[in-house]
Design a protein around this motif. Structure first.
Motif, mmCIF file in Angstrom:
data_model
loop_
_atom_site.group_PDB
_atom_site.id
_atom_site.type_symbol
_atom_site.label_atom_id
_atom_site.label_comp_id
_atom_site.label_asym_id
_atom_site.label_seq_id
_atom_site.Cartn_x
_atom_site.Cartn_y
_atom_site.Cartn_z
ATOM 1 N N VAL A 264 -45.052 52.215 -8.196
ATOM 2 C CA VAL A 264 -45.960 52.846 -9.163
ATOM 3 C C VAL A 264 -45.315 54.140 -9.667
ATOM 4 C CG1 VAL A 264 -48.215 53.938 -9.477
ATOM 5 C CG2 VAL A 264 -48.011 51.843 -8.131
ATOM 6 N N ASP A 265 -45.332 54.339 -10.961
ATOM 7 C CA ASP A 265 -44.727 55.516 -11.579
ATOM 8 C C ASP A 265 -45.353 56.792 -11.014
ATOM 9 O OD1 ASP A 265 -43.710 57.507 -13.221
ATOM 10 O OD2 ASP A 265 -43.738 56.234 -15.000
ATOM 11 N N ALA A 266 -44.523 57.646 -10.437
ATOM 12 C CA ALA A 266 -45.016 58.887 -9.838
ATOM 13 C C ALA A 266 -45.719 59.773 -10.853
ATOM 14 C CB ALA A 266 -43.865 59.645 -9.187
ATOM 15 N N ARG A 267 -45.336 59.653 -12.141
ATOM 16 C CA ARG A 267 -45.971 60.470 -13.167
ATOM 17 C C ARG A 267 -47.429 60.088 -13.365
ATOM 18 N NH1 ARG A 267 -41.559 59.372 -17.760
ATOM 19 N NH2 ARG A 267 -41.877 57.315 -16.804
ATOM 20 N N LEU A 268 -47.734 58.810 -13.179
ATOM 21 C CA LEU A 268 -49.133 58.380 -13.289
ATOM 22 C C LEU A 268 -49.960 58.932 -12.131
ATOM 23 C CD1 LEU A 268 -48.620 54.653 -14.331
ATOM 24 C CD2 LEU A 268 -49.266 56.573 -15.789
ATOM 25 N N VAL A 269 -49.339 58.943 -10.957
ATOM 26 C CA VAL A 269 -50.040 59.496 -9.790
ATOM 27 C C VAL A 269 -50.297 60.995 -9.997
ATOM 28 C CG1 VAL A 269 -49.897 59.919 -7.313
ATOM 29 C CG2 VAL A 269 -49.030 57.763 -8.266
ATOM 30 N N GLU A 270 -49.274 61.689 -10.459
ATOM 31 C CA GLU A 270 -49.439 63.124 -10.703
ATOM 32 C C GLU A 270 -50.463 63.393 -11.800
ATOM 33 O OE1 GLU A 270 -48.266 65.640 -9.014
ATOM 34 O OE2 GLU A 270 -47.343 64.221 -7.619
ATOM 35 N N ALA A 271 -50.493 62.535 -12.814
ATOM 36 C CA ALA A 271 -51.489 62.700 -13.881
ATOM 37 C C ALA A 271 -52.899 62.565 -13.331
ATOM 38 C CB ALA A 271 -51.244 61.666 -14.982
ATOM 39 N N GLY A 272 -53.077 61.583 -12.429
ATOM 40 C CA GLY A 272 -54.399 61.422 -11.824
ATOM 41 C C GLY A 272 -54.795 62.622 -10.989
ATOM 42 N N ARG A 273 -53.850 63.134 -10.217
ATOM 43 C CA ARG A 273 -54.145 64.315 -9.410
ATOM 44 C C ARG A 273 -54.406 65.520 -10.310
ATOM 45 N NH1 ARG A 273 -52.923 63.908 -4.040
ATOM 46 N NH2 ARG A 273 -54.270 65.740 -3.953
ATOM 47 N N GLY A 274 -53.675 65.586 -11.444
ATOM 48 C CA GLY A 274 -53.885 66.693 -12.369
ATOM 49 C C GLY A 274 -55.259 66.666 -13.021
ATOM 50 N N MET A 275 -55.866 65.476 -13.108
ATOM 51 C CA MET A 275 -57.209 65.347 -13.673
ATOM 52 C C MET A 275 -58.289 65.693 -12.659
ATOM 53 S SD MET A 275 -56.592 61.790 -15.743
ATOM 54 C CE MET A 275 -58.353 61.588 -16.099
ATOM 55 N N GLY A 276 -57.866 66.074 -11.458
ATOM 56 C CA GLY A 276 -58.825 66.478 -10.434
ATOM 57 C C GLY A 276 -59.241 65.359 -9.501
ATOM 58 N N MET A 277 -58.567 64.222 -9.573
ATOM 59 C CA MET A 277 -58.909 63.093 -8.706
ATOM 60 C C MET A 277 -58.367 63.338 -7.303
ATOM 61 S SD MET A 277 -58.007 60.028 -11.401
ATOM 62 C CE MET A 277 -58.412 58.720 -10.251
ATOM 63 N N SER A 278 -59.113 62.876 -6.321
ATOM 64 C CA SER A 278 -58.648 62.986 -4.935
ATOM 65 C C SER A 278 -57.557 61.961 -4.680
ATOM 66 C CB SER A 278 -59.808 62.753 -3.971
ATOM 67 O OG SER A 278 -60.281 61.416 -4.073
ATOM 68 N N ALA A 279 -56.863 62.111 -3.558
ATOM 69 C CA ALA A 279 -55.805 61.164 -3.211
ATOM 70 C C ALA A 279 -56.374 59.753 -3.060
ATOM 71 C CB ALA A 279 -55.125 61.607 -1.917
ATOM 72 N N THR A 280 -57.569 59.651 -2.490
ATOM 73 C CA THR A 280 -58.211 58.338 -2.327
ATOM 74 C C THR A 280 -58.552 57.728 -3.673
ATOM 75 O OG1 THR A 280 -59.143 59.036 -0.202
ATOM 76 C CG2 THR A 280 -60.134 57.112 -1.262
ATOM 77 N N ALA A 281 -59.071 58.539 -4.579
ATOM 78 C CA ALA A 281 -59.424 58.041 -5.913
ATOM 79 C C ALA A 281 -58.190 57.575 -6.665
ATOM 80 C CB ALA A 281 -60.144 59.136 -6.698
#
Length: 241
Positions: free
Chosen positions: A138-155
């Motif tokens: 999975v593209d790490a940038r997508l993961v970072e984008a999700g975390r940047g939107m305030g999502m938790s690691a589980t989300a």
């Protein structure tokens, strides 16, 4: 639409034609009394159901163990365990299937459950490995984008990583299911039931028709399970992939 389903339709048609050919062969063959009894419809159905029960139960246990473990091993706190866990899983699959089945039967007893446990050990690697590969790809940038939107690691895991990893994960599940169907034929050696009884009966009594029927039924069941897995992959694949 048709192009994406064409291969699946052809595979199913081939399986159906092979089943019909086997049926015609059995109906027209000159069978002895023992062969008629062994290959009676009720007996064949019973062996097939036992084989499916053994396969699906082992598959369910593999999924419950391998997917959560694969997810856990892709998280930073547990990455140091990846090598030893994969080494153990590799041992389970690298060891000869007959050896695994018999050794476990000597340990826990000759039974359906011993066969199930040996199948779990034999099939856990593809699911575990593909779960880890799918998540790592999975593209790490997508993961970072999700975390940047305030999502938790589980989300992020459930809304970003797992959906994108599904195709690779399902490929591992399909591989495991096909392995399980074939290996489950060995369960007959430890009183585990299944279609393997036809193969051993055919060999022990020199009944070629029984032997060939057992081998073909195992092969056709594996192809059918593979087809079902491909259908699930096709339906579950995220749009755009």
């Amino acid at each position: 639409m048709w192009a994406s389903w064409k291969g699946l339709v052809y595979q199913l048609a081939g399986i159906i034609l092979a089943c019909l050919a086997l049926l015609v062969w059995l109906l027209t063959a000159d069978l002895s009394t023992i062969e008629l009894t062994t290959l009676a419809p009720a007996a064949l159905w019973g062996y097939t159901v036992e084989h499916l029960q053994l396969t699906l139960l082992a598959a369910a246990i593999v999924l419950v163990i391998a997917i959560p473990l694969g997810i856990a091993l892709t998280r930073k706190p547990l990455r140091f365990l990846t090598a030893p866990v994969l080494a153990i899983a590799n041992f389970g699959q690298a060891a000869p299937a007959v050896g695994v089945v018999v050794l476990l039967a000597l340990w826990v007893g000759f039974s359906f459950w011993a066969a199930t446990l040996s199948l779990v050990l034999y099939a856990v690697l593809p699911v575990l490995r593909n779960t880890m590969i799918g998540l790592d790809q999975v593209d790490a940038r997508l993961v970072e984008a999700g975390r940047g939107m305030g999502m938790s690691a589980t989300a992020v895991l459930f809304t970003v990583e797992l959906p994108l990893a599904v195709p690779v994960m399902l490929s591992g599940v399909r591989t495991a299911l096909v392995l399980l169907v074939g290996t489950a034929a060995l369960a007959t050696f430890i009183n585990g039931g299944g279609l393997g009884i036809l193969i051993t009966t055919g060999v022990n009594l020199s009944l070629t028709t029984v032997l060939v029927t057992g081998a073909l039924l195992v092969a056709l069941l594996a192809l059918l399970i593979d087809w079902v897995g491909r259908v699930v992959e096709h339906v579950a694949r995220p749009k755009g992939l």
